[in-house]
Design a protein around this motif. Structure first.
Motif, mmCIF file in Angstrom:
data_model
loop_
_atom_site.group_PDB
_atom_site.id
_atom_site.type_symbol
_atom_site.label_atom_id
_atom_site.label_comp_id
_atom_site.label_asym_id
_atom_site.label_seq_id
_atom_site.Cartn_x
_atom_site.Cartn_y
_atom_site.Cartn_z
ATOM 1 N N UNK A 172 16.275 -5.139 -3.139
ATOM 2 C CA UNK A 172 17.291 -5.330 -2.098
ATOM 3 C C UNK A 172 18.241 -6.417 -2.572
ATOM 4 N N UNK A 173 19.537 -6.109 -2.579
ATOM 5 C CA UNK A 173 20.543 -7.051 -3.107
ATOM 6 C C UNK A 173 20.197 -7.513 -4.521
ATOM 7 N N UNK A 174 19.715 -6.541 -5.331
ATOM 8 C CA UNK A 174 19.370 -6.769 -6.748
ATOM 9 C C UNK A 174 18.210 -7.741 -6.940
ATOM 10 N N UNK A 175 17.425 -7.940 -5.906
ATOM 11 C CA UNK A 175 16.244 -8.795 -6.004
ATOM 12 C C UNK A 175 15.001 -7.996 -5.622
ATOM 13 N N UNK A 176 13.880 -8.305 -6.290
ATOM 14 C CA UNK A 176 12.596 -7.684 -5.947
ATOM 15 C C UNK A 176 12.083 -8.362 -4.676
ATOM 16 N N UNK A 177 12.281 -7.713 -3.542
ATOM 17 C CA UNK A 177 12.003 -8.364 -2.261
ATOM 18 C C UNK A 177 10.609 -8.051 -1.738
ATOM 19 N N UNK A 178 10.126 -6.821 -1.921
ATOM 20 C CA UNK A 178 8.810 -6.413 -1.410
ATOM 21 C C UNK A 178 8.066 -5.684 -2.524
ATOM 22 N N UNK A 179 6.771 -5.970 -2.650
ATOM 23 C CA UNK A 179 5.926 -5.271 -3.609
ATOM 24 C C UNK A 179 4.680 -4.744 -2.908
ATOM 25 N N UNK A 180 4.451 -3.439 -3.020
ATOM 26 C CA UNK A 180 3.205 -2.826 -2.571
ATOM 27 C C UNK A 180 2.321 -2.679 -3.808
ATOM 28 N N UNK A 181 1.215 -3.386 -3.866
ATOM 29 C CA UNK A 181 0.407 -3.424 -5.079
ATOM 30 C C UNK A 181 -0.725 -2.400 -5.050
ATOM 31 N N UNK A 182 -1.058 -1.908 -6.260
ATOM 32 C CA UNK A 182 -2.206 -1.006 -6.469
ATOM 33 C C UNK A 182 -2.169 0.212 -5.555
ATOM 34 N N UNK A 183 -1.045 0.928 -5.585
ATOM 35 C CA UNK A 183 -0.874 2.106 -4.742
ATOM 36 C C UNK A 183 -1.342 3.354 -5.494
ATOM 37 N N UNK A 184 -2.216 4.123 -4.853
ATOM 38 C CA UNK A 184 -2.647 5.395 -5.410
ATOM 39 C C UNK A 184 -1.475 6.385 -5.394
ATOM 40 N N UNK A 185 -1.292 7.118 -6.485
ATOM 41 C CA UNK A 185 -0.239 8.116 -6.608
ATOM 42 C C UNK A 185 1.112 7.527 -6.192
ATOM 43 N N UNK A 186 1.565 6.466 -6.877
ATOM 44 C CA UNK A 186 2.796 5.771 -6.468
ATOM 45 C C UNK A 186 4.041 6.646 -6.562
ATOM 46 N N UNK A 187 4.032 7.640 -7.430
ATOM 47 C CA UNK A 187 5.228 8.474 -7.594
ATOM 48 C C UNK A 187 5.506 9.303 -6.347
ATOM 49 N N UNK A 188 4.442 9.737 -5.670
ATOM 50 C CA UNK A 188 4.637 10.492 -4.424
ATOM 51 C C UNK A 188 5.284 9.620 -3.364
ATOM 52 N N UNK A 189 4.848 8.366 -3.286
ATOM 53 C CA UNK A 189 5.431 7.448 -2.299
ATOM 54 C C UNK A 189 6.868 7.120 -2.688
ATOM 55 N N UNK A 190 7.114 6.917 -3.976
ATOM 56 C CA UNK A 190 8.474 6.655 -4.458
ATOM 57 C C UNK A 190 9.404 7.822 -4.117
ATOM 58 N N UNK A 191 8.940 9.045 -4.348
ATOM 59 C CA UNK A 191 9.756 10.227 -4.036
ATOM 60 C C UNK A 191 10.009 10.351 -2.542
ATOM 61 N N UNK A 192 9.015 9.990 -1.744
ATOM 62 C CA UNK A 192 9.180 10.018 -0.289
ATOM 63 C C UNK A 192 10.308 9.092 0.142
ATOM 64 N N UNK A 193 10.293 7.851 -0.390
ATOM 65 C CA UNK A 193 11.316 6.864 -0.019
ATOM 66 C C UNK A 193 12.704 7.355 -0.417
#
Length: 319
Positions: A105-126
């Motif tokens: 957000x605004x070119x800064x890493x503002x939030x990190x969700x760590x150790x997410x199973x199947x992160x690509x599915x969540x990334x595609x959802x977003x």
């Protein structure tokens, strides 16, 4: 009548739990210590100390870092959402893909969700939900970025560098400081942004895939060597769906220390006609976004030749 407010729906939620012991450490219970949530309007990270929120409409990007496969084991937690099967308690997994989701957000890493199973599915959802929220957002963002790129390079003249295996535009003031065909048949060319004491450079390497490795094999090998050999290695981004001149390619962005300076590397590689192609762009980490428009111009102008025989005699530079 006023504009009707869009309702907010939870798409995905993940609860992180920890054991809390009591009765002189003879009994314990599990409590929720963090809630990771994605809705149709917001990205939220809820903890006891407070909540961090990014409006989905203002999200710059969501990237995956520290992605790796894990063997057979067990996980614990609770996750569910519109596009995911609810998952309660603990369960078995076998060679699952795990990674950290970083929300920018605004070119800064503002939030990190760590150790997410199947992160690509969540990334595609977003990304899908963000595109749905503002159908014209991607177009406007592209236009704005193109305008910024044009302004950043308005005084830069480009030449066409031609080799028998490829061609690519390069800034006219960049220097070719290394160009050779090794006895093994590997070809390397390095384009250097002056002055020579800067680290800004872009290189192209071509070599025969003599071991008949897959692109995934090369990716795993490169990551292993980088983690072992790069001082203070930090993975920033990893993707295996990058489009490089019409070829599906892997892209790895990582930081490391060179001569006591933090340097960011963007590595792109693919296999075409039994040859491995690598493109590497490097610059100081703090100047990455400033230098990125030039690198994008060079990468976007890259095209593979039909005949990929490596020969310096086929090399020319033209305006």
């Amino acid at each position: 009548m006023g504009k009707r407010r869009q309702s907010e729906v939870t798409l995905w939620v993940n609860e992180i739990k920890e054991n809390v012991w009591y009765d002189l450490h003879t009994r314990h219970t599990r409590i929720v210590v963090q809630i990771q949530q994605i809705t149709t309007l917001n990205i939220l990270l809820r903890e006891q100390k407070g909540t961090i929120k990014i409006p989905l409409s203002e999200l710059d990007d969501v990237i995956i870092v520290n992605e790796h496969r894990i063997g057979h084991g067990r996980h614990a937690g609770f996750s569910m959402g519109r596009y995911f099967t609810p998952n309660y308690g603990s369960g078995d997994y076998d060679h699952k893909l795990v990674g950290d989701l970083v929300f920018v957000h605004n070119r800064e890493h503002k939030i990190t969700f760590r150790n997410i199973m199947d992160p690509r599915s969540v990334q595609n959802l977003v990304k899908a939900e963000k595109k749905k929220l503002h159908p014209m957002q991607n177009f406007k963002s592209t236009m704005n970025f193109a305008t910024t790129t044009k302004m950043s390079m308005s005084n830069t003249e480009f030449l066409m560098y031609r080799h028998e295996a490829f061609k690519m535009e390069i800034p006219s003031n960049w220097i070719i400081i290394n160009k050779h065909n090794a006895p093994s048949g590997k070809f390397v060319v390095v384009f250097k942004n002056p002055p020579l004491d800067s680290v800004d450079a872009l290189s192209v390497e071509i070599e025969q895939n003599t071991r008949n490795l897959t692109i995934e094999d090369f990716s795993n090998l490169d990551l292993m060597l980088l983690k072992r050999g790069v001082l203070h290695f930090r993975l920033v981004e990893f993707t295996n769906t990058f489009d490089w001149a019409g070829q599906t390619a892997y892209k790895i962005i990582y930081d490391g220390i060179i001569h006591n300076r933090s340097v960011r590397h963007m590595l792109i590689f693919t296999i075409k006609n039994s040859k491995l192609y690598r493109l590497v762009f490097i610059c100081e980490t703090e100047k990455f976004f400033e230098r990125l428009p030039t690198a994008i111009r060079m990468i976007d102008s890259f095209s593979f030749a039909i005949d990929t025989h490596n020969n310096d005699n086929g090399e020319t530079n033209t305006r």
